[in-house]
Design an enzyme around this catalytic site. Structure first.
Site, short mmCIF file in Angstrom:
data_model
loop_
_atom_site.label_atom_id
_atom_site.label_comp_id
_atom_site.label_asym_id
_atom_site.label_seq_id
_atom_site.Cartn_x
_atom_site.Cartn_y
_atom_site.Cartn_z
NE ARG A 232 -4.26 -1.47 0.15
CZ ARG A 232 -4.43 -2.55 -0.57
NH1 ARG A 232 -3.47 -2.96 -1.38
NH2 ARG A 232 -5.56 -3.25 -0.50
CD GLU A 261 -3.15 3.34 -5.15
OE1 GLU A 261 -4.00 2.45 -5.35
OE2 GLU A 261 -1.93 3.12 -5.03
CG HIS A 280 -3.34 -0.63 -6.52
ND1 HIS A 280 -3.73 0.04 -5.40
CD2 HIS A 280 -3.28 -1.94 -6.15
CE1 HIS A 280 -3.91 -0.80 -4.39
NE2 HIS A 280 -3.64 -2.01 -4.83
#
Length: 315
Positions: A232, A261, A280
Site C-alpha cells: 500500500r 493514488e 495498482h
C-alpha cells in the site's frame, strides 16, 4: 426480490451479469463525489457493498446506508473499512485472502527486473531515436540479497521465486519471527534495509504500518539499493522517497502503489531513469480477478442464505 449491491469499483466484463444472475441489483459509486452524493432513496435500499481496501467504507458512509448488512472487500486489503463501526452495527465484513498471491508475486519480479535493467527508461530512449546512446552496462539481479518487509503469503511467494529462480539470499522483517521460515530474520527495518540489495514492501496497509519505510530506512538501503512497493502506498513515506530518488541516495524504486493514488506526485512524473510506476495492477490477472469475484459471490450467497461467510474480517 433482488438485493441492492453498491459497487465502489467497476467489475470486469462478465462479472456484473454474474451478480445479476445471483440475485443482485448493482448500483455504482466509483468516485468520491458519487459516494458523497448517493441518492438517499438508493442508499436506503443498499444491503451490501463491494469495495477495495484503498477505498473502504467509513463510519459516516455506513450511517448513510441504514439497511447495510455486509461489506465485501474484493482483495485481501481492508484497511480503510471502519471495522469497529461495522462491528457496532453488526455489519459483516469479508475480504479475499489468497486470491491474488501469485499475480502479485509475479508482478513484483517484473518490477524488480524492470528497475534493475532500466527497461522503462531504455524503452523511452529507443522510441525517441537514441538507440546507440542507450546501449549502457546495467546490473543484474542474480545472487543479490532480497529483503522483504512483511513475510505473509505474498512475501513467501516472492521469496520462493527469488531464491529458486535467481539464487538470492532472503531476509525479512515481521512483527514477529517465524519459527518455521527458512529465511533470515532481522529485528528492525533499518537492519534489513542495510543488508538488502532489494527491499520489497509486502505488508498490509493501515495505521499500524503507516510510513514504515521512512527516511531512516531509505538511508540504510543506500545508493546501490532498490525499493519495490506492491503493498500500500501509505507504507512508504512519499516525501522521503522522492528526496532519496532526487539525490540518488538509493539506486531506484518500482511502485505499484502510491500514497494518494490515483494522483501521482508531480515530482515523480519526470523521474524516468530511476523510477518505474504501475497503476495498482499487481493483483489483476484473469485468474486472480476470477478468484476474487467468485469469493465475493460465495460470501454474499452465504450471508444472504443465512450461513457463515467464508472469509470474515475480525474487528
Amino acid at each position: 426480490m433482488k438485493i441492492a449491491l453498491l459497487c465502489h469499483i467497476e467489475p470486469d466484463t462478465g462479472y456484473p451479469a454474474q451478480f445479476e444472475a445471483a440475485g443482485f441489483t448493482l448500483y455504482y459509486a466509483t468516485t468520491a463525489d458519487q459516494r458523497a452524493s448517493l441518492d438517499p432513496k438508493i442508499a436506503a435500499e443498499i444491503r451490501a457493498v463491494l469495495t477495495v481496501g484503498s477505498i473502504g467504507l467509513s463510519a459516516a458512509e455506513m450511517d448513510s446506508l441504514p439497511n447495510l448488512e455486509i461489506i465485501c472487500a474484493q482483495g485481501v486489503g481492508f484497511e480503510l473499512i471502519d471495522t469497529e463501526a461495522a462491528k457496532a452495527r453488526n455489519i459483516q465484513v469479508t475480504h479475499g485472502p489468497g486470491t491474488n498471491n501469485s499475480a502479485v508475486a509475479d508482478h513484483t519480479l517484473a518490477l524488480m527486473l524492470a528497475i534493475t535493467r532500466s527497461v522503462s527508461y531504455l524503452d523511452h530512449r529507443v522510441r525517441t531515436g537514441k538507440w546507440t546512446q542507450s546501449r549502457i552496462t546495467l546490473p543484474g539481479m542474480f545472487g543479490k540479497k532480497l529483503g522483504i518487509i512483511g513475510m505473509g503469503n505474498i512475501g513467501h511467494q516472492i521469496a520462493q521465486r527469488c531464491a529458486g529462480g535467481f539464487n538470492m539470499p532472503v531476509g525479512y522483517f515481521n512483527r514477529r519471527q517465524m519459527t518455521d521460515s527458512p529465511w533470515q530474520y532481522f529485528e528492525s527495518r533499518q537492519a534489513l534495509a542495510k543488508w538488502a540489495d532489494y527491499l520489497v514492501v509486502a505488508t498490509p496497509g493501515g495505521k499500524d504500518t503507516l510510513k514504515l519505510v521512512d527516511a531512516d530506512v531509505l538511508r540504510e538501503l543506500g545508493p546501490d539499493g532498490y525499493l519495490i512497493n506492491i503493498a500500500r502506498g501509505t507504507v512508504v513515506d512519499t516525501t522521503a522517497l522522492i528526496e532519496s530518488l532526487r539525490t540518488d541516495s538509493i539506486a531506484g524504486a518500482a511502485l505499484d502503489v502510491i500514497d494518494g493514488e490515483p494522483e501521482v506526485p508531480v515530482e515523480m512524473i519526470s523521474m524516468i531513469k530511476n523510477l518505474v510506476l504501475t497503476p495498482h495492477t499487481a493483483g489483476r490477472s484473469p485468474e486472480a480477478m476470477d478468484n476474487m469475484m467468485k469469493l465475493v459471490l460465495a460470501n454474499l450467497a452465504a450471508h444472504f442464505g443465512g450461513k457463515a461467510v467464508l472469509t470474515p474480517v475480525k474487528a
